[in-house]
Design a protein around this motif. Structure first.
Motif, PDB file in Angstrom:
ATOM      1  N   THR A  52      -1.153  -7.072   7.418  1.00  0.00           N
ATOM      2  CA  THR A  52      -1.591  -7.526   8.862  1.00  0.00           C
ATOM      3  C   THR A  52      -2.752  -8.632   9.144  1.00  0.00           C
ATOM      4  OG1 THR A  52      -0.982  -5.333   9.073  1.00  0.00           O
ATOM      5  CG2 THR A  52      -2.351  -6.327  10.955  1.00  0.00           C
ATOM      6  N   GLY A  58       1.401  -0.148  11.965  1.00  0.00           N
ATOM      7  CA  GLY A  58       1.061   0.655  11.008  1.00  0.00           C
ATOM      8  C   GLY A  58       1.766   2.234  10.828  1.00  0.00           C
ATOM      9  N   GLU A  59       1.997   2.475  12.317  1.00  0.00           N
ATOM     10  CA  GLU A  59       2.880   3.936  12.024  1.00  0.00           C
ATOM     11  C   GLU A  59       3.188   4.196  13.542  1.00  0.00           C
ATOM     12  OE1 GLU A  59       0.405   7.577  11.831  1.00  0.00           O
ATOM     13  OE2 GLU A  59      -1.342   6.210  11.791  1.00  0.00           O
ATOM     14  N   PRO A  60       4.007   5.144  13.647  1.00  0.00           N
ATOM     15  CA  PRO A  60       4.619   5.333  14.768  1.00  0.00           C
ATOM     16  C   PRO A  60       3.370   5.766  16.149  1.00  0.00           C
ATOM     17  CG  PRO A  60       5.853   6.483  13.827  1.00  0.00           C
ATOM     18  CD  PRO A  60       4.615   6.188  12.863  1.00  0.00           C
ATOM     19  N   ASP A  69      12.851   3.212   6.275  1.00  0.00           N
ATOM     20  CA  ASP A  69      12.151   3.927   7.609  1.00  0.00           C
ATOM     21  C   ASP A  69      13.544   4.585   8.398  1.00  0.00           C
ATOM     22  OD1 ASP A  69       9.431   3.525   7.808  1.00  0.00           O
ATOM     23  OD2 ASP A  69       9.849   1.471   8.495  1.00  0.00           O
ATOM     24  N   LYS A 115      -2.438   5.290   6.620  1.00  0.00           N
ATOM     25  CA  LYS A 115      -1.243   6.301   6.655  1.00  0.00           C
ATOM     26  C   LYS A 115      -1.513   7.505   6.115  1.00  0.00           C
ATOM     27  CE  LYS A 115       2.002   2.893   5.639  1.00  0.00           C
ATOM     28  NZ  LYS A 115       1.516   1.925   6.559  1.00  0.00           N
ATOM     29  N   ARG A 150       8.904   7.540   7.423  1.00  0.00           N
ATOM     30  CA  ARG A 150       9.785   6.844   6.448  1.00  0.00           C
ATOM     31  C   ARG A 150      10.957   7.861   5.926  1.00  0.00           C
ATOM     32  NH1 ARG A 150       8.959   2.155   4.623  1.00  0.00           N
ATOM     33  NH2 ARG A 150       9.577   3.053   2.445  1.00  0.00           N
ATOM     34  N   ASP A 165       3.865  -2.360  20.440  1.00  0.00           N
ATOM     35  CA  ASP A 165       3.874  -1.390  19.461  1.00  0.00           C
ATOM     36  C   ASP A 165       4.758  -2.174  18.226  1.00  0.00           C
ATOM     37  OD1 ASP A 165       4.541   0.680  17.470  1.00  0.00           O
ATOM     38  OD2 ASP A 165       5.216   2.046  18.731  1.00  0.00           O
ATOM     39  N   THR A 166       4.215  -2.842  17.434  1.00  0.00           N
ATOM     40  CA  THR A 166       4.918  -3.560  16.542  1.00  0.00           C
ATOM     41  C   THR A 166       5.368  -2.981  15.197  1.00  0.00           C
ATOM     42  OG1 THR A 166       2.683  -4.217  15.628  1.00  0.00           O
ATOM     43  CG2 THR A 166       3.648  -5.784  17.476  1.00  0.00           C
ATOM     44  N   TRP A 167       6.667  -3.111  14.931  1.00  0.00           N
ATOM     45  CA  TRP A 167       7.227  -2.362  13.793  1.00  0.00           C
ATOM     46  C   TRP A 167       7.314  -3.576  12.750  1.00  0.00           C
ATOM     47  CZ3 TRP A 167      11.183  -3.478  10.550  1.00  0.00           C
ATOM     48  CH2 TRP A 167      11.183  -2.794   9.352  1.00  0.00           C
ATOM     49  N   TRP A 168       6.836  -3.578  11.553  1.00  0.00           N
ATOM     50  CA  TRP A 168       7.168  -4.566  10.696  1.00  0.00           C
ATOM     51  C   TRP A 168       6.601  -4.100   9.379  1.00  0.00           C
ATOM     52  CZ3 TRP A 168       3.252  -8.409   8.987  1.00  0.00           C
ATOM     53  CH2 TRP A 168       1.845  -8.131   9.609  1.00  0.00           C
ATOM     54  N   GLN A 169       6.771  -4.879   8.027  1.00  0.00           N
ATOM     55  CA  GLN A 169       6.384  -4.483   6.786  1.00  0.00           C
ATOM     56  C   GLN A 169       5.652  -5.479   6.053  1.00  0.00           C
ATOM     57  OE1 GLN A 169      10.255  -3.353   5.502  1.00  0.00           O
ATOM     58  NE2 GLN A 169       9.418  -1.209   5.513  1.00  0.00           N
ATOM     59  N   THR A 170       5.098  -5.170   4.939  1.00  0.00           N
ATOM     60  CA  THR A 170       4.345  -6.106   4.238  1.00  0.00           C
ATOM     61  C   THR A 170       5.525  -7.081   3.755  1.00  0.00           C
ATOM     62  OG1 THR A 170       2.816  -4.791   2.964  1.00  0.00           O
ATOM     63  CG2 THR A 170       3.323  -6.567   1.711  1.00  0.00           C
ATOM     64  N   ILE A 206      10.826   4.643  15.737  1.00  0.00           N
ATOM     65  CA  ILE A 206      10.662   4.892  14.387  1.00  0.00           C
ATOM     66  C   ILE A 206      10.369   6.304  14.195  1.00  0.00           C
ATOM     67  CG2 ILE A 206       9.434   3.998  12.109  1.00  0.00           C
ATOM     68  CD1 ILE A 206      10.860   1.723  13.562  1.00  0.00           C
ATOM     69  N   SER A 251       0.729  -1.152  -0.097  1.00  0.00           N
ATOM     70  CA  SER A 251      -0.032  -0.095  -0.042  1.00  0.00           C
ATOM     71  C   SER A 251       0.694   1.310  -0.021  1.00  0.00           C
ATOM     72  CB  SER A 251      -0.922   0.045   1.089  1.00  0.00           C
ATOM     73  OG  SER A 251      -0.005  -0.032   2.529  1.00  0.00           O
TER      74      SER A 251
HETATM   75  C1  WT7 Z   1       5.710   0.574   7.036  1.00  0.00           C
HETATM   76  C2  WT7 Z   1       5.249  -0.614   6.586  1.00  0.00           C
HETATM   77  C3  WT7 Z   1       3.075  -3.921   8.976  1.00  0.00           C
HETATM   78  C4  WT7 Z   1       1.834  -3.980   8.698  1.00  0.00           C
HETATM   79  C5  WT7 Z   1       1.020  -2.473   8.523  1.00  0.00           C
HETATM   80  C6  WT7 Z   1       1.754  -1.727   7.306  1.00  0.00           C
HETATM   81  C7  WT7 Z   1       5.191   1.751   9.020  1.00  0.00           C
HETATM   82  C8  WT7 Z   1       4.651  -0.073  10.288  1.00  0.00           C
HETATM   83  C9  WT7 Z   1       5.070   0.541  12.477  1.00  0.00           C
HETATM   84  C10 WT7 Z   1       5.132   0.875  13.896  1.00  0.00           C
HETATM   85  C11 WT7 Z   1       6.195   3.093  13.056  1.00  0.00           C
HETATM   86  C12 WT7 Z   1       5.471   1.534  11.402  1.00  0.00           C
HETATM   87  C13 WT7 Z   1       6.589   1.719   8.632  1.00  0.00           C
HETATM   88  C14 WT7 Z   1       6.858   0.589   7.711  1.00  0.00           C
HETATM   89  N1  WT7 Z   1       5.042   0.956  10.330  1.00  0.00           N
HETATM   90  N2  WT7 Z   1       4.516  -0.490  11.790  1.00  0.00           N
HETATM   91  N3  WT7 Z   1       4.830   0.045  14.677  1.00  0.00           N
HETATM   92  N4  WT7 Z   1       5.772   2.068  14.160  1.00  0.00           N
HETATM   93  N5  WT7 Z   1       5.943   2.893  11.582  1.00  0.00           N
HETATM   94  O1  WT7 Z   1       2.564  -2.690   6.401  1.00  0.00           O
HETATM   95  O2  WT7 Z   1       1.857  -1.020   4.388  1.00  0.00           O
HETATM   96  O3  WT7 Z   1       3.998  -2.489   4.449  1.00  0.00           O
HETATM   97  O4  WT7 Z   1       4.157  -0.455   5.798  1.00  0.00           O
HETATM   98  O5  WT7 Z   1       4.413   1.110   7.891  1.00  0.00           O
HETATM   99  O6  WT7 Z   1       6.864   3.003   7.912  1.00  0.00           O
HETATM  100  O7  WT7 Z   1       7.940   0.943   6.865  1.00  0.00           O
HETATM  101  P1  WT7 Z   1       2.843  -1.573   5.165  1.00  0.00           P
END
Ligand code: WT7
Length: 630
Positions: free
Chosen positions: A311, A387-389, A498, A607, A513, A411-416, A510, A265
């Motif tokens: 997610t 999803g975001e901070p 990021d 976002k 971006r 507060d889980t940071w990860w990505q697609t 975090i 996305s």
């Molecule tokens: C981007 C990934 C992972 C599933 C939801 C989005 C941001 C994601 C956090 C967090 C700060 C975060 C980053 C990342 N992000 N989680 N806990 N704290 N930023 O998936 O669409 O692949 O987006 O979402 O910028 O790179 P995505």
């Protein structure tokens, strides 16, 4: 590529009750992390051994940068682990899925046995329709049990699913169908949102024009009377289901066979088809669901995302079902029929683990504590954000008002692209608002400068992952150059895109971006940092910040602010806010201009699309708006 920059860190620590750690699966974070570091392959092998395989691996991993293989030559089927394993192990009458519609009383419950049966029947029917292992199936559906049945049925027969979120328009759907080469589209006549019908099939009708690979469309008819299915391409969902056999053996998949394609996305550029494979993805989704959410058999898990996002893939479907928990799904939105609906659902169904997005939490803050206070939230045990901070104010509110000063916040940071959680504060560990936390055991993450050298605590830089992990994406569909760019930009590390900063304890915050960075007088400023500072002011509900060209400073900071109800937009308030940011971050981050607005442009995943604000300011074309929420 930005280099390193200074960040002012202020820390508050929330200490969870020691019983949280004592009763958790993970136990002591440091012990587990060290155990992982001593023997990374052994660590992952231990997790993989908790699951069922038709054949075990010859190697845990083969790393030929930037190409990874995990569990080489192992054979499995993820649906066997999500369904057959539980049915066989005496959980057949346990509730797997609870669906709650928008209307009160609209509910459906499926036990593991019932879900297993339906998945097998649908899988068998798909085979009879000519869908084979390796074919791509596009799902464009509302969040109903049939969606989960359809996607698991694909996985059962080795068809690669490409789920497209039901909020995307025909253009976006068409490009995803074409890029993934989908042979079949599964949709529904309508979804329900805020009491209104959302016509999904009408969008599919438009999207399949000029999509020559599509042979058939399966339509779930929810409205009564349902639409007529005209062309010979269209078939009714339940007719298909009934044509299937009662049983359907899970197709034996190689660990490295693709499981799904999911388009990111992203707020910039063309969507990328992220490819995940069967074995490694299963291990990553299972591991993090069990050990990060600390999910136990008795848990009722509610992740408010949609299966159309990663997610939803990992934490509505594959993770919780592989662990064997009860999964709640619902078509409801957070503020309809009123902003108490989520808390009502938690009370009604006794939700124990709740996972949502900061944007929702901030909306709840705006409407006030009286809404959650009407309901009993005692069942909650663990609450999460993604999803975001999660800015410190939102953390504090979530912790106090929803978690009752008792539930750990993840507060889980990860990505697609990562497929699973990568950085968070494991349950039982001290939590620091504003910081996602440390890399989880199994993940090696760091903050580095543009050359890949680690930066000091308190110095911002780029977030990278230094070692491969099982659920890493294996490819960008049809675009190897874009895949390689992830690993080849900085020193052979995986570049997340990021900006982040570490503290002395290794906790990672975090900052946003790296493409959202604003450079003012040579200083790099994370938009998220300024936004967080603005939101920490009592008058501010939400804020978005963009960089605009400035003849002297290079760029200047412009802020867009939504006020908390009851505050008046005055010039005096503008100067207060600028002063507030000055005191919070420093003079370099001070907005040069502030606009008070009613709403902000956001992607459907919540976002803020700063690019759109920026284009508006500059009178430029905002570019691709396919991900923009109406
Ligand atoms: C981007 C990934 C992972 C599933 C939801 C989005 C941001 C994601 C956090 C967090 C700060 C975060 C980053 C990342 N992000 N989680 N806990 N704290 N930023 O998936 O669409 O692949 O987006 O979402 O910028 O790179 P995505």
């Amino acid at each position: 590529m930005p280099g390193s920059f200074d960040v002012k860190l202020e820390e508050t620590v929330y200490l969870p009750d020691p019983s949280v750690r004592e009763q958790s699966w993970i136990g002591d974070y440091d012990t587990e992390y060290q155990r992982f570091l001593r023997d990374p392959d052994g660590f992952w092998e231990g997790i993989a051994d908790e699951l069922d395989w038709f054949r075990k691996w010859d190697h845990v991993k083969k790393w030929n940068p930037p190409y990874a293989e995990w569990f080489t030559n192992a054979q499995l089927n993820i649906t066997h682990n999500c369904l057959d394993r539980h049915v066989k192990d005496g959980r057949r009458n346990k509730v797997a899925l609870i669906w709650r519609g928008e209307k009160e009383g609209e509910e459906r419950v499926l036990t593991y046995r019932q879900l297993h049966r339906q998945v097998m029947r649908f899988a068998s029917a798909l085979k009879k329709m000519g869908i084979e292992k390796g074919d791509t199936v596009c799902l464009y559906m509302p969040l109903v049990p049939e969606h989960i049945v359809a996607l698991l049925a694909c996985a059962r027969i080795g068809a690669v699913h490409n789920i497209v979120y039901g909020g995307f328009g025909a253009g976006a759907l068409n490009s995803r169908i074409r890029d993934s080469g989908a042979k079949l589209v599964i949709t529904s006549d309508v979804g329900y949102r805020r009491g209104k019908r959302v016509a999904l099939k009408a969008i599919v009708d438009e999207a399949v024009v000029n999509a020559p690979t599509v042979e058939k469309i399966i339509v779930l008819r929810r409205s009564d009377p349902g639409p007529e299915l005209f062309s010979e391409m269209e078939v009714d969902f339940y007719e298909v289901l009934e044509s299937g056999d009662e049983t359907c053996e899970a197709t034996v998949m190689d660990a490295e066979d693709p499981l799904f394609i999911l388009y990111t996305s992203g707020t910039t550029g063309q969507p990328k088809g992220i490819v995940h494979t069967c074995g490694g993805y299963m291990v990553g989704a299972y591991y993090t669901t069990k050990y990060v959410f600390d999910m136990k058999e008795k848990d009722v898990h509610w992740c408010t995302a949609d299966p159309g996002w990663i997610t939803g893939h990992s934490y509505i479907v594959y993770g919780p079902l592989s662990v064997g928990a009860t999964v709640l799904i619902t078509e409801t939105v957070p503020d309809y029929p009123d902003p108490g609906i989520f808390w009502r659902i938690i009370e009604d169904f006794g939700v124990t683990i709740f996972y949502t997005a900061p944007t929702a939490i901030r909306m709840f803050m705006r409407v006030g504590e009286e809404w959650p206070d009407k309901y009993n939230l005692d069942s909650l045990r663990v609450i999460g954000s993604v999803g975001e901070p999660l800015n410190p104010e939102a953390f504090e509110w979530y912790y106090r008002v929803i978690g009752k000063n008792r539930c750990p916040i993840l507060d889980t940071w990860w990505q697609t692209e990562t497929g699973m959680h990568m950085i968070t504060t494991m349950v039982g560990e001290p939590m620091k608002p504003g910081f996602a936390g440390r890399p989880i055991p199994g993940v090696v993450a760091d903050v580095v400068d543009a050359k890949g050298n680690p930066v000091e605590p308190g110095t911002g830089g780029l977030l990278v992952i230094k070692e491969p992990w099982p659920s890493q994406m294996r490819a960008v569909n049809n675009d190897d150059a874009r895949y390689r760019a992830y690993w080849e930009t900085i020193n052979g590390y995986y570049t997340a895109g990021d900006l982040a900063v570490k503290d002395e304890d290794g906790y990672i915050m975090i900052l946003g971006r790296s493409d959202d960075i604003i450079i003012v007088s040579g200083h790099n400023i994370g938009t998220a940092e300024v936004e967080s500072a603005l939101v920490s002011h009592e008058a501010v509900a939400e804020a978005a910040v963009v960089g605009l060209p400035d003849p002297v400073k290079g760029q200047m900071v412009k802020a867009f602010v939504i006020l908390v109800d009851g505050h008046t937009p005055t010039e005096k308030l503008k100067s207060d806010l600028i002063y507030h940011v000055r005191m919070g971050i420093g003079p370099i981050a001070m907005p040069s201009a502030i606009d008070f607005v009613e709403s902000l442009p956001k992607t459907r995943s919540g976002k803020i699309m700063r690019r759109v604000l920026k284009a508006q300011e500059l009178g430029m074309d905002p570019g691709d708006l396919s991900t923009l929420e109406e």
